[in-house]
Write a protein that holds these residues in place. Structure first.
Motif, PDB file in Angstrom:
ATOM      1  N   PRO A  27       0.825  -1.207   0.000  1.00 31.33           N
ATOM      2  CA  PRO A  27       0.000   0.000   0.000  1.00 31.33           C
ATOM      3  C   PRO A  27       0.863   1.263   0.000  1.00 31.33           C
ATOM      4  CG  PRO A  27      -0.581  -1.466   1.836  1.00 31.33           C
ATOM      5  CD  PRO A  27       0.647  -2.010   1.208  1.00 31.33           C
ATOM      6  N   ALA A  28       0.429   2.281  -0.719  1.00 31.08           N
ATOM      7  CA  ALA A  28       1.169   3.546  -0.793  1.00 31.08           C
ATOM      8  C   ALA A  28       1.417   4.125   0.598  1.00 31.08           C
ATOM      9  CB  ALA A  28       0.405   4.545  -1.658  1.00 31.08           C
ATOM     10  N   LYS A  29       0.496   3.917   1.513  1.00 27.07           N
ATOM     11  CA  LYS A  29       0.609   4.440   2.877  1.00 27.07           C
ATOM     12  C   LYS A  29       1.839   3.888   3.605  1.00 27.07           C
ATOM     13  CE  LYS A  29      -2.904   5.656   6.120  1.00 27.07           C
ATOM     14  NZ  LYS A  29      -2.958   6.926   5.512  1.00 27.07           N
ATOM     15  N   THR A  30       2.326   2.702   3.224  1.00 32.93           N
ATOM     16  CA  THR A  30       3.465   2.084   3.906  1.00 32.93           C
ATOM     17  C   THR A  30       4.789   2.272   3.156  1.00 32.93           C
ATOM     18  OG1 THR A  30       3.042  -0.060   2.871  1.00 32.93           O
ATOM     19  CG2 THR A  30       1.981   0.358   4.997  1.00 32.93           C
ATOM     20  N   LEU A  31       4.761   2.929   1.996  1.00 30.04           N
ATOM     21  CA  LEU A  31       5.987   3.129   1.214  1.00 30.04           C
ATOM     22  C   LEU A  31       7.013   3.965   1.977  1.00 30.04           C
ATOM     23  CD1 LEU A  31       7.570   2.740  -1.420  1.00 30.04           C
ATOM     24  CD2 LEU A  31       6.420   4.787  -2.299  1.00 30.04           C
ATOM     25  N   LYS A  32       6.571   5.000   2.663  1.00 32.56           N
ATOM     26  CA  LYS A  32       7.491   5.860   3.421  1.00 32.56           C
ATOM     27  C   LYS A  32       8.268   5.034   4.450  1.00 32.56           C
ATOM     28  CE  LYS A  32       7.414   9.874   6.476  1.00 32.56           C
ATOM     29  NZ  LYS A  32       6.545  10.874   7.102  1.00 32.56           N
ATOM     30  N   VAL A  68       6.275  10.731  -0.269  1.00 27.25           N
ATOM     31  CA  VAL A  68       7.401  10.081  -0.940  1.00 27.25           C
ATOM     32  C   VAL A  68       7.424  10.543  -2.392  1.00 27.25           C
ATOM     33  CG1 VAL A  68       8.397   7.889  -1.707  1.00 27.25           C
ATOM     34  CG2 VAL A  68       7.315   8.041   0.540  1.00 27.25           C
ATOM     35  N   PHE A  69       8.599  10.962  -2.834  1.00 20.15           N
ATOM     36  CA  PHE A  69       8.835  11.300  -4.234  1.00 20.15           C
ATOM     37  C   PHE A  69       9.980  10.425  -4.722  1.00 20.15           C
ATOM     38  CE2 PHE A  69       7.079  15.093  -2.373  1.00 20.15           C
ATOM     39  CZ  PHE A  69       6.251  15.620  -3.347  1.00 20.15           C
ATOM     40  N   TRP A  70       9.839   9.838  -5.900  1.00 14.06           N
ATOM     41  CA  TRP A  70      10.964   9.140  -6.524  1.00 14.06           C
ATOM     42  C   TRP A  70      11.688  10.140  -7.402  1.00 14.06           C
ATOM     43  CZ3 TRP A  70      12.441   4.985  -4.394  1.00 14.06           C
ATOM     44  CH2 TRP A  70      11.534   4.073  -3.865  1.00 14.06           C
ATOM     45  N   GLU A  71      12.987  10.295  -7.176  1.00 14.35           N
ATOM     46  CA  GLU A  71      13.814  11.113  -8.055  1.00 14.35           C
ATOM     47  C   GLU A  71      14.504  10.155  -9.010  1.00 14.35           C
ATOM     48  OE1 GLU A  71      18.093  13.129  -7.881  1.00 14.35           O
ATOM     49  OE2 GLU A  71      16.730  13.876  -6.341  1.00 14.35           O
ATOM     50  N   LYS A  80      23.164  13.361 -25.791  1.00 12.18           N
ATOM     51  CA  LYS A  80      23.407  14.631 -25.106  1.00 12.18           C
ATOM     52  C   LYS A  80      22.191  15.072 -24.290  1.00 12.18           C
ATOM     53  CE  LYS A  80      26.857  16.164 -28.378  1.00 12.18           C
ATOM     54  NZ  LYS A  80      27.307  17.186 -29.294  1.00 12.18           N
ATOM     55  N   LEU A  81      21.613  14.103 -23.559  1.00  9.03           N
ATOM     56  CA  LEU A  81      20.440  14.368 -22.730  1.00  9.03           C
ATOM     57  C   LEU A  81      20.715  13.998 -21.281  1.00  9.03           C
ATOM     58  CD1 LEU A  81      17.548  12.930 -24.914  1.00  9.03           C
ATOM     59  CD2 LEU A  81      18.104  15.325 -24.547  1.00  9.03           C
ATOM     60  N   PHE A  82      20.293  14.856 -20.380  1.00  8.76           N
ATOM     61  CA  PHE A  82      20.352  14.611 -18.947  1.00  8.76           C
ATOM     62  C   PHE A  82      18.998  15.022 -18.396  1.00  8.76           C
ATOM     63  CE2 PHE A  82      21.128  16.140 -14.607  1.00  8.76           C
ATOM     64  CZ  PHE A  82      21.740  15.023 -14.063  1.00  8.76           C
ATOM     65  N   SER A  83      18.334  14.151 -17.630  1.00  4.33           N
ATOM     66  CA  SER A  83      17.014  14.504 -17.112  1.00  4.33           C
ATOM     67  C   SER A  83      16.879  14.128 -15.647  1.00  4.33           C
ATOM     68  CB  SER A  83      15.905  13.822 -17.923  1.00  4.33           C
ATOM     69  OG  SER A  83      15.927  12.433 -17.720  1.00  4.33           O
ATOM     70  N   ILE A  84      16.056  14.898 -14.966  1.00  4.01           N
ATOM     71  CA  ILE A  84      15.698  14.635 -13.580  1.00  4.01           C
ATOM     72  C   ILE A  84      14.176  14.649 -13.524  1.00  4.01           C
ATOM     73  CG2 ILE A  84      15.784  15.452 -11.198  1.00  4.01           C
ATOM     74  CD1 ILE A  84      18.417  16.869 -11.968  1.00  4.01           C
ATOM     75  N   GLN A  85      13.605  13.555 -13.039  1.00  5.83           N
ATOM     76  CA  GLN A  85      12.152  13.440 -12.958  1.00  5.83           C
ATOM     77  C   GLN A  85      11.772  13.125 -11.521  1.00  5.83           C
ATOM     78  OE1 GLN A  85      10.446  10.163 -15.177  1.00  5.83           O
ATOM     79  NE2 GLN A  85       8.542  11.268 -15.449  1.00  5.83           N
ATOM     80  N   LEU A  86      10.742  13.784 -11.021  1.00  5.89           N
ATOM     81  CA  LEU A  86      10.210  13.475  -9.700  1.00  5.89           C
ATOM     82  C   LEU A  86       8.827  12.873  -9.865  1.00  5.89           C
ATOM     83  CD1 LEU A  86      11.228  16.494  -7.464  1.00  5.89           C
ATOM     84  CD2 LEU A  86      12.251  14.246  -7.570  1.00  5.89           C
ATOM     85  N   LEU A  87       8.651  11.676  -9.329  1.00  6.05           N
ATOM     86  CA  LEU A  87       7.353  11.012  -9.349  1.00  6.05           C
ATOM     87  C   LEU A  87       6.818  10.999  -7.924  1.00  6.05           C
ATOM     88  CD1 LEU A  87       8.195   7.948 -11.613  1.00  6.05           C
ATOM     89  CD2 LEU A  87       7.171  10.122 -12.276  1.00  6.05           C
ATOM     90  N   TRP A  88       5.660  11.535  -7.744  1.00  2.47           N
ATOM     91  CA  TRP A  88       5.046  11.643  -6.430  1.00  2.47           C
ATOM     92  C   TRP A  88       4.163  10.432  -6.189  1.00  2.47           C
ATOM     93  CZ3 TRP A  88       0.656  15.656  -5.512  1.00  2.47           C
ATOM     94  CH2 TRP A  88       0.232  15.601  -4.186  1.00  2.47           C
ATOM     95  N   VAL A  89       4.296   9.820  -5.012  1.00  4.42           N
ATOM     96  CA  VAL A  89       3.457   8.688  -4.627  1.00  4.42           C
ATOM     97  C   VAL A  89       2.565   9.149  -3.471  1.00  4.42           C
ATOM     98  CG1 VAL A  89       3.398   6.283  -3.880  1.00  4.42           C
ATOM     99  CG2 VAL A  89       5.329   7.110  -5.245  1.00  4.42           C
ATOM    100  N   PRO A  90       1.377   9.674  -3.755  1.00  4.26           N
ATOM    101  CA  PRO A  90       0.495  10.138  -2.679  1.00  4.26           C
ATOM    102  C   PRO A  90       0.180   9.008  -1.704  1.00  4.26           C
ATOM    103  CG  PRO A  90      -0.332  10.859  -4.800  1.00  4.26           C
ATOM    104  CD  PRO A  90       0.776   9.880  -5.068  1.00  4.26           C
ATOM    105  N   ASN A  91       0.199   9.332  -0.404  1.00  3.87           N
ATOM    106  CA  ASN A  91       0.002   8.299   0.614  1.00  3.87           C
ATOM    107  C   ASN A  91      -1.329   8.411   1.342  1.00  3.87           C
ATOM    108  OD1 ASN A  91       0.330  10.469   2.301  1.00  3.87           O
ATOM    109  ND2 ASN A  91       2.337   9.855   3.048  1.00  3.87           N
TER     110      ASN A  91
END
Length: 137
Positions: A27-32, A68-71, A80-91
């Motif tokens: 469950p997303a609530k327990t990911l943290k 919790v955010f996944w970076e 020649k690409l560099f990316s940073i993505q943040l994925l939010w996991v609502p709890n």
């Protein structure tokens, strides 16, 4: 009633989610609790050094505002690409549904500063949503 169900499914802390770092799912609530017990968290250190000469994909958990955010950082020197993505996991404990992300980094030749809004969208969370993409010209 349909809108209430869609809203609930989007934010529910009991909806299933996966860990980006291992085979855990739950469950997303327990990911943290899972990431703080089992993985090194992403650093908020502003003086990180990163050598971006090789092709890589790295993911780290970040804890901000009780969420919790996944970076996910990717580098492709050939393209020649560099990316940073943040994925939010609502709890389930949602105060806001939009956050701000600011990224600054420098090389010997140039420096970059970028800002973007992070908004959870379960329909488009793996593409370029919530992603800063830097190209070397």
């Amino acid at each position: 009633l349909t809108m209430d169900l869609e809203y609930h499914e989007k934010w529910c802390g009991y909806r299933p989610t996966n860990c980006e770092r291992c085979a855990w799912s739950g469950p997303a609530k327990t990911l943290k609790a899972h990431v703080t017990s089992n993985h090194k968290l992403g650093s908020n250190d502003t003086n990180k050094t990163c050598h971006i000469i090789s092709n890589f994909r790295k993911s780290y958990a970040r804890l901000q505002h009780g969420q919790v955010f996944w970076e996910i950082t990717r580098n492709n020197p050939k393209e020649k690409l560099f990316s940073i993505q943040l994925l939010w996991v609502p709890n389930g404990d949602i105060v806001e549904d939009v956050f701000q992300m600011k990224v600054e980094f420098a090389t010997k030749e140039t420096s970059y500063v970028a800002n973007t809004r992070i908004k959870f969208d379960p329909e488009n969370s793996l593409g370029t949503e919530n992603c800063l993409i830097f190209t070397k010209i």
